[in-house]
Design a protein around this motif. Structure first.
Motif, PDB file in Angstrom:
ATOM      1  N   GLU A 126       0.830  -1.208   0.000  1.00 64.22           N
ATOM      2  CA  GLU A 126       0.000   0.000   0.000  1.00 64.22           C
ATOM      3  C   GLU A 126       0.858   1.250   0.000  1.00 64.22           C
ATOM      4  OE1 GLU A 126      -2.410   0.745   3.423  1.00 64.22           O
ATOM      5  OE2 GLU A 126      -0.708   0.849   4.795  1.00 64.22           O
ATOM      6  N   ILE A 127       0.249   2.354  -0.403  1.00 62.63           N
ATOM      7  CA  ILE A 127       0.874   3.666  -0.290  1.00 62.63           C
ATOM      8  C   ILE A 127       0.051   4.467   0.707  1.00 62.63           C
ATOM      9  CG2 ILE A 127       1.505   5.792  -1.484  1.00 62.63           C
ATOM     10  CD1 ILE A 127       1.827   4.184  -4.045  1.00 62.63           C
ATOM     11  N   LEU A 128       0.667   4.772   1.840  1.00 64.51           N
ATOM     12  CA  LEU A 128       0.041   5.593   2.870  1.00 64.51           C
ATOM     13  C   LEU A 128       0.580   7.004   2.735  1.00 64.51           C
ATOM     14  CD1 LEU A 128      -1.577   6.141   5.475  1.00 64.51           C
ATOM     15  CD2 LEU A 128       0.381   5.255   6.769  1.00 64.51           C
ATOM     16  N   ALA A 129      -0.288   7.948   2.393  1.00 66.58           N
ATOM     17  CA  ALA A 129       0.126   9.344   2.244  1.00 66.58           C
ATOM     18  C   ALA A 129       0.032  10.043   3.588  1.00 66.58           C
ATOM     19  CB  ALA A 129      -0.751  10.054   1.226  1.00 66.58           C
ATOM     20  N   LEU A 130       1.121  10.694   3.988  1.00 59.51           N
ATOM     21  CA  LEU A 130       1.147  11.515   5.192  1.00 59.51           C
ATOM     22  C   LEU A 130       1.132  12.964   4.731  1.00 59.51           C
ATOM     23  CD1 LEU A 130       1.389  11.505   8.301  1.00 59.51           C
ATOM     24  CD2 LEU A 130       3.876  11.573   8.015  1.00 59.51           C
TER      25      LEU A 130
ATOM     26  N   ARG B 175      -4.316   4.924   1.427  1.00 51.14           N
ATOM     27  CA  ARG B 175      -4.872   5.557   2.627  1.00 51.14           C
ATOM     28  C   ARG B 175      -4.171   6.883   2.841  1.00 51.14           C
ATOM     29  NH1 ARG B 175      -3.732   3.473   7.455  1.00 51.14           N
ATOM     30  NH2 ARG B 175      -1.999   2.163   6.728  1.00 51.14           N
ATOM     31  N   VAL B 176      -4.782   7.722   3.675  1.00 51.89           N
ATOM     32  CA  VAL B 176      -4.238   9.044   3.951  1.00 51.89           C
ATOM     33  C   VAL B 176      -4.285   9.307   5.450  1.00 51.89           C
ATOM     34  CG1 VAL B 176      -4.384  11.515   3.442  1.00 51.89           C
ATOM     35  CG2 VAL B 176      -5.162   9.848   1.734  1.00 51.89           C
ATOM     36  N   ALA B 177      -3.177   9.822   5.982  1.00 54.85           N
ATOM     37  CA  ALA B 177      -3.130  10.322   7.355  1.00 54.85           C
ATOM     38  C   ALA B 177      -2.831  11.810   7.291  1.00 54.85           C
ATOM     39  CB  ALA B 177      -2.062   9.598   8.170  1.00 54.85           C
ATOM     40  N   VAL B 178      -3.664  12.605   7.937  1.00 56.49           N
ATOM     41  CA  VAL B 178      -3.556  14.065   7.881  1.00 56.49           C
ATOM     42  C   VAL B 178      -2.942  14.571   9.176  1.00 56.49           C
ATOM     43  CG1 VAL B 178      -4.808  16.235   7.590  1.00 56.49           C
ATOM     44  CG2 VAL B 178      -5.605  14.168   6.418  1.00 56.49           C
ATOM     45  N   MET B 179      -1.909  15.403   9.060  1.00 58.81           N
ATOM     46  CA  MET B 179      -1.235  15.967  10.231  1.00 58.81           C
ATOM     47  C   MET B 179      -1.535  17.453  10.378  1.00 58.81           C
ATOM     48  SD  MET B 179       2.563  14.293  10.612  1.00 58.81           S
ATOM     49  CE  MET B 179       2.699  14.968  12.275  1.00 58.81           C
TER      50      MET B 179
END
Length: 267
Positions: free
Chosen positions: A42-46, A224-228
């Protein structure tokens, strides 16, 4: 070398990571109690605004923080096994940086750099030429034998970025931290590098943590995406949910800014 417990890694977890600095006697939190999970395939975008702590998260997890910055809390697990940062770097996690020229020794050839990566991976020197040639060809460096003898100053930014990705392949690491990997490249080269990274994840089953502020890149590549925001993850969701049903104000602001730019481009 990998231990038998993690011979086929599937999951990398960052747990409770904190990063801080002290400036003029004041304690500054850069990353606060951050946890995330990256799976192979997977590619998890931060994502987040500049200064939100994205790059510090990658640096803190690998133990490569700049002088004056420390990580007082947090650890990394691979398939549930707690590992020190030095056991991750170049073995389980390879890094692709936004400014490839800063990553290469200017007095060493591309082949020298590749051989150093293979030594870290405990690969036999007897296979260096063949392995490096194959990796260079896989990333689109068609005249691989010539590229091996080049120095960084003899290469374009796009070529250097391809070499950096080839080094990630040669490391055998199942996870890649790609920190703004296309920021310093022109739009055509950006698209080619993004396609290359996406293809590697698909073909090799890698797990990629993609650090970016470009929501167009997120829409194109991420699973997926994780937003900071302000050093914390404020929302995490599949990429479709981030664009179509963002919950946190920071997420909505990023998506709105992206849409505004897109609308302006086609007006």
């Amino acid at each position: 070398m990998l231990t038998s417990d993690i011979s086929t890694p599937r999951t990398l977890e960052i747990r409770g990571l904190s990063v801080c600095a002290t400036r003029r006697g004041h304690h500054i939190d850069l990353v606060r109690n951050l946890s995330l999970t990256l799976n192979t395939g997977e590619i998890l975008a931060l994502v987040g605004a500049s200064g939100s702590g994205k790059s510090m998260t990658c640096a803190g997890a690998q133990g490569v923080l700049p002088p004056g910055v420390i990580s007082p809390h947090g650890h990394v697990l691979v398939d549930g096994v707690h590992l020190a940062p030095r056991a991750l770097r170049g073995r389980l996690v390879s890094t692709v940086l936004q400014n490839p020229r800063s990553a290469f020794n200017p007095v060493r050839t591309m082949f020298d750099h590749a051989c150093e990566v293979r030594r870290v991976a405990a690969a036999s020197p007897a296979g260096d030429k063949t392995a490096v040639r194959e990796a260079f060809l896989e990333v689109g460096l068609e005249d691989a034998d010539t590229v091996m003898d080049l120095y960084p100053f003899e290469m374009s930014g796009g070529m250097l970025q391809r070499v950096m990705i080839a080094l990630a392949i040669l490391s055998g690491a199942p996870f890649i931290f790609a920190d703004e990997p296309t920021t310093d490249l022109d739009l055509i080269v950006q698209a080619r590098i993004l396609d290359l990274l996406s293809g590697l994840v698909a073909r090799r089953g890698l797990g990629m943590l993609l650090v970016t502020h470009d929501m167009g890149v997120v829409a194109r590549l991420a699973t997926r995406v994780a937003v900071m925001e302000a050093g914390q993850i404020v929302e995490e969701a599949p990429v479709a949910d981030i664009f179509h049903a963002p919950r946190h104000p920071a997420t909505r602001a990023l998506v709105a800014a992206h849409l505004k730019l897109y609308e302006g481009a086609i007006a």
